[in-house]
Scaffold this motif. Structure first.
Motif, PDB file in Angstrom:
ATOM      1  N   ASP A  19       7.062   0.065   4.128  1.00 28.11           N
ATOM      2  CA  ASP A  19       8.109  -0.072   4.144  1.00 28.11           C
ATOM      3  C   ASP A  19       7.898  -1.995   4.095  1.00 28.11           C
ATOM      4  O   ASP A  19       8.603  -2.976   4.079  1.00 28.11           O
ATOM      5  CB  ASP A  19       9.541  -0.491   5.541  1.00 28.11           C
ATOM      6  CG  ASP A  19       9.388   1.051   4.985  1.00 28.11           C
ATOM      7  OD1 ASP A  19       9.714   1.537   3.522  1.00 28.11           O
ATOM      8  OD2 ASP A  19      10.627   1.644   6.099  1.00 28.11           O
ATOM      9  N   VAL A  20       6.856  -2.062   4.439  1.00 29.06           N
ATOM     10  CA  VAL A  20       6.901  -3.898   4.655  1.00 29.06           C
ATOM     11  C   VAL A  20       6.364  -4.822   3.728  1.00 29.06           C
ATOM     12  O   VAL A  20       5.472  -3.835   3.197  1.00 29.06           O
ATOM     13  CB  VAL A  20       5.644  -4.294   5.629  1.00 29.06           C
ATOM     14  CG1 VAL A  20       5.440  -5.582   6.064  1.00 29.06           C
ATOM     15  CG2 VAL A  20       5.990  -3.848   7.110  1.00 29.06           C
ATOM     16  N   ASN A  21       6.596  -5.338   2.920  1.00 27.52           N
ATOM     17  CA  ASN A  21       5.810  -5.734   1.960  1.00 27.52           C
ATOM     18  C   ASN A  21       4.227  -6.920   2.092  1.00 27.52           C
ATOM     19  O   ASN A  21       3.628  -7.284   3.244  1.00 27.52           O
ATOM     20  CB  ASN A  21       6.269  -7.522   1.617  1.00 27.52           C
ATOM     21  CG  ASN A  21       5.950  -8.144  -0.114  1.00 27.52           C
ATOM     22  OD1 ASN A  21       5.841  -7.614  -0.734  1.00 27.52           O
ATOM     23  ND2 ASN A  21       5.720  -9.261   0.573  1.00 27.52           N
ATOM     24  N   GLY A  22       3.158  -6.032   0.731  1.00 27.06           N
ATOM     25  CA  GLY A  22       2.138  -5.347   1.059  1.00 27.06           C
ATOM     26  C   GLY A  22       1.083  -5.231   1.883  1.00 27.06           C
ATOM     27  O   GLY A  22       0.051  -5.912   2.028  1.00 27.06           O
ATOM     28  N   GLU A  23       2.133  -4.405   3.042  1.00 21.21           N
ATOM     29  CA  GLU A  23       0.858  -3.354   3.917  1.00 21.21           C
ATOM     30  C   GLU A  23       1.108  -1.893   3.423  1.00 21.21           C
ATOM     31  O   GLU A  23       2.061  -1.174   2.732  1.00 21.21           O
ATOM     32  CB  GLU A  23       2.056  -3.215   5.196  1.00 21.21           C
ATOM     33  CG  GLU A  23       1.429  -2.310   6.171  1.00 21.21           C
ATOM     34  CD  GLU A  23       2.469  -2.370   7.962  1.00 21.21           C
ATOM     35  OE1 GLU A  23       2.366  -3.367   8.147  1.00 21.21           O
ATOM     36  OE2 GLU A  23       2.824  -0.906   7.690  1.00 21.21           O
ATOM     37  N   TRP A  24      -0.386  -1.286   3.970  1.00 20.47           N
ATOM     38  CA  TRP A  24      -0.364  -0.116   3.145  1.00 20.47           C
ATOM     39  C   TRP A  24      -1.524   0.983   3.796  1.00 20.47           C
ATOM     40  O   TRP A  24      -2.565   0.094   5.090  1.00 20.47           O
ATOM     41  CB  TRP A  24      -1.371  -0.391   1.580  1.00 20.47           C
ATOM     42  CG  TRP A  24      -1.083  -1.171   0.430  1.00 20.47           C
ATOM     43  CD1 TRP A  24      -1.120  -2.063   0.141  1.00 20.47           C
ATOM     44  CD2 TRP A  24      -0.418  -0.166  -0.176  1.00 20.47           C
ATOM     45  NE1 TRP A  24      -0.187  -2.399  -0.469  1.00 20.47           N
ATOM     46  CE2 TRP A  24       0.223  -1.126  -1.351  1.00 20.47           C
ATOM     47  CE3 TRP A  24      -0.066   0.725  -0.886  1.00 20.47           C
ATOM     48  CZ2 TRP A  24       1.152  -1.443  -2.482  1.00 20.47           C
ATOM     49  CZ3 TRP A  24       0.772   1.166  -1.775  1.00 20.47           C
ATOM     50  CH2 TRP A  24       1.355  -0.317  -2.732  1.00 20.47           C
TER      51      TRP A  24
ATOM     52  N   THR B 218      -1.898  -6.466  -5.557  1.00 16.40           N
ATOM     53  CA  THR B 218      -1.306  -7.643  -4.475  1.00 16.40           C
ATOM     54  C   THR B 218       0.471  -6.901  -4.860  1.00 16.40           C
ATOM     55  O   THR B 218       1.099  -7.458  -5.918  1.00 16.40           O
ATOM     56  CB  THR B 218      -2.264  -8.359  -4.240  1.00 16.40           C
ATOM     57  OG1 THR B 218      -2.035  -9.112  -5.936  1.00 16.40           O
ATOM     58  CG2 THR B 218      -3.722  -8.175  -4.416  1.00 16.40           C
ATOM     59  N   SER B 219       1.058  -7.744  -3.917  1.00 18.69           N
ATOM     60  CA  SER B 219       2.064  -8.259  -3.807  1.00 18.69           C
ATOM     61  C   SER B 219       2.737  -9.917  -3.644  1.00 18.69           C
ATOM     62  O   SER B 219       1.682 -10.514  -4.057  1.00 18.69           O
ATOM     63  CB  SER B 219       3.247  -7.879  -1.921  1.00 18.69           C
ATOM     64  OG  SER B 219       1.991  -9.047  -1.192  1.00 18.69           O
ATOM     65  N   GLN B 220       3.446 -10.083  -3.566  1.00 20.79           N
ATOM     66  CA  GLN B 220       3.880 -11.513  -4.256  1.00 20.79           C
ATOM     67  C   GLN B 220       3.973 -12.585  -2.636  1.00 20.79           C
ATOM     68  O   GLN B 220       4.341 -12.105  -1.783  1.00 20.79           O
ATOM     69  CB  GLN B 220       5.536 -11.948  -4.394  1.00 20.79           C
ATOM     70  CG  GLN B 220       5.695 -13.107  -4.026  1.00 20.79           C
ATOM     71  CD  GLN B 220       5.737 -13.123  -5.533  1.00 20.79           C
ATOM     72  OE1 GLN B 220       5.666 -12.076  -6.633  1.00 20.79           O
ATOM     73  NE2 GLN B 220       4.988 -14.580  -6.702  1.00 20.79           N
TER      74      GLN B 220
ATOM     75  N   ALA C 135       0.026 -12.554  -6.824  1.00 21.67           N
ATOM     76  CA  ALA C 135       0.834 -11.117  -7.065  1.00 21.67           C
ATOM     77  C   ALA C 135       0.173 -10.089  -8.919  1.00 21.67           C
ATOM     78  O   ALA C 135      -0.301 -10.989  -9.811  1.00 21.67           O
ATOM     79  CB  ALA C 135       2.105 -11.171  -7.456  1.00 21.67           C
TER      80      ALA C 135
ATOM     81  N   LYS D  37       2.523   3.243   0.774  1.00 22.73           N
ATOM     82  CA  LYS D  37       2.817   2.357   0.922  1.00 22.73           C
ATOM     83  C   LYS D  37       4.108   2.104   1.586  1.00 22.73           C
ATOM     84  O   LYS D  37       4.406   3.546   2.086  1.00 22.73           O
ATOM     85  CB  LYS D  37       3.608   1.521  -0.262  1.00 22.73           C
ATOM     86  CG  LYS D  37       4.824   0.492  -0.977  1.00 22.73           C
ATOM     87  CD  LYS D  37       5.560   0.837  -2.643  1.00 22.73           C
ATOM     88  CE  LYS D  37       6.030  -0.824  -2.376  1.00 22.73           C
ATOM     89  NZ  LYS D  37       6.363  -1.395  -3.753  1.00 22.73           N
TER      90      LYS D  37
END
Length: 349
Positions: free
Chosen positions: A190-195, A216-218, A170, A188
């Protein structure tokens, strides 16, 4: 009846935020014996497609070119809202919106092409990276025709930031540049890592909701979508904390007219051989200068020190070879000079 959309000619992909022009047309049937018969267009737009009711035009298309040519001698006839036709909607439905256009008194227009033209904008509310528009026609209260529909897709691609053990990292930051050379602003989700591509590319980058350098997300994964057909360059702008900042990489990705992505290895963007790919089946692909991978994902390595650089040829190996030559050259030069000075001292002695 046919329905399709045009945006500088027919296209199959779009950006989120694009405005599309839709054209729906049908031929008036025989109206003999009918009193003030009506003709109805019913248009169903999926989620992610916002119909602009103010853009609606209804006309008899005399030259069959799907455009209202008001300066054209062919005689396209533009109809007047409320006088010649009425509009109901767009009305919200479970799947999107429904817009109905009822054209009054089409009697005597047998065989003429009646055309409905309007604009709609694409939004981030699209489902499964696409929007669909479907239209039907009916005559004087009769049964609706079979729907004619068109689907517009949004391109997407993914990448993962990894360490030497292939664990996700991350905090690294990446930018995506279009063919115009401008970095794309992403929103950004609401989904982790989605753009998703921001519909308004002039929006202020606040690094809260809107970003040019996307972190980058976790887990290290990034999912970019909302992109039209074209070529894109991906650049690592910031290495994750705790890793060597000077070793960055990038790659190219193209999206075709069907929304399919292809990763293209670009040696100029990856002088340290930090980029690898996984194909659509998940198999890892170590790239060469001409590598193209359809589907799948890109992986970008972060390292903590020079010893973690890949040693499989290319720039990483070249750097070591070059360094060895330089150091050997310096060593030889010093040795020669030292020997020469020693010899001279000996001779003077």
């Amino acid at each position: 009846m046919g329905t399709y959309f045009k945006k500088n000619g027919s296209v199959a992909t779009a950006n989120v935020g694009d405005t599309l022009t839709y054209v729906v047309s049908s031929v008036i049937p025989t109206t003999t014996g009918q009193t003030d018969p009506t003709f109805t267009f019913k248009d169903t737009a999926s989620k992610g497609l916002t119909v602009d009711a103010s853009s609606i035009k209804v006309f008899y298309d005399a030259d069959d070119d799907d455009k209202y040519n008001y300066f054209d001698a062919t005689g396209d006839t533009l109809l007047a809202k409320d006088t010649d036709y009425t509009v109901t909607g767009p009305t919200a439905s479970d799947s999107g919106t429904v817009t109905q256009v009822d054209v009054k008194n089409v009697g005597g227009k047998d065989g003429q092409k009646l055309t409905l033209l309007y604009k709609a904008s694409t939004t981030k509310d699209a489902v499964d990276n696409q929007v669909t528009n479907a239209a039907t026609a009916s005559y004087d209260g009769g049964a609706e025709s079979a729907p004619a529909s068109v689907t517009v897709k949004f391109g997407m691609f993914t990448l993962k930031k990894i360490d030497k053990n292939h664990n996700g990292i991350a905090g690294a930051q990446f930018s995506v540049t279009g063919s115009d050379g401008n970095a794309i602003i992403f929103e950004k989700t609401d989904v982790n890592g989605e753009w998703v591509r921001a519909a308004d590319q002039s929006v202020k980058v606040d690094n809260v909701t809107y970003f040019k350098n996307v972190p980058t997300s976790q887990g290290g994964a990034l999912y970019f979508w909302g992109l039209a057909e074209g070529g894109y360059s991906v650049y690592e702008q910031k290495v994750a904390e705790g890793y060597a900042q000077q070793y960055r990489a990038g790659f190219s990705v193209s999206i075709d007219k069907n929304g399919q992505r292809t990763y293209n290895y670009d040696k100029a963007k990856d002088q340290y051989k930090l980029v690898t790919f996984r194909d659509a089946d998940g198999a890892e692909v170590t790239p060469s200068n001409s590598t193209k991978v359809v589907g799948g994902t890109a992986q970008v390595l972060n390292i903590k020190n020079i010893s973690e650089l890949p040693l499989t040829g290319g720039a990483g190996l070249t750097m070591f070879v070059t360094a060895a030559i330089v150091f050997s050259g310096v060593g030889v030069t010093l040795l020669v000079k030292s020997g020469t000075r020693r010899a001279r001292r000996v001779m003077r002695a």
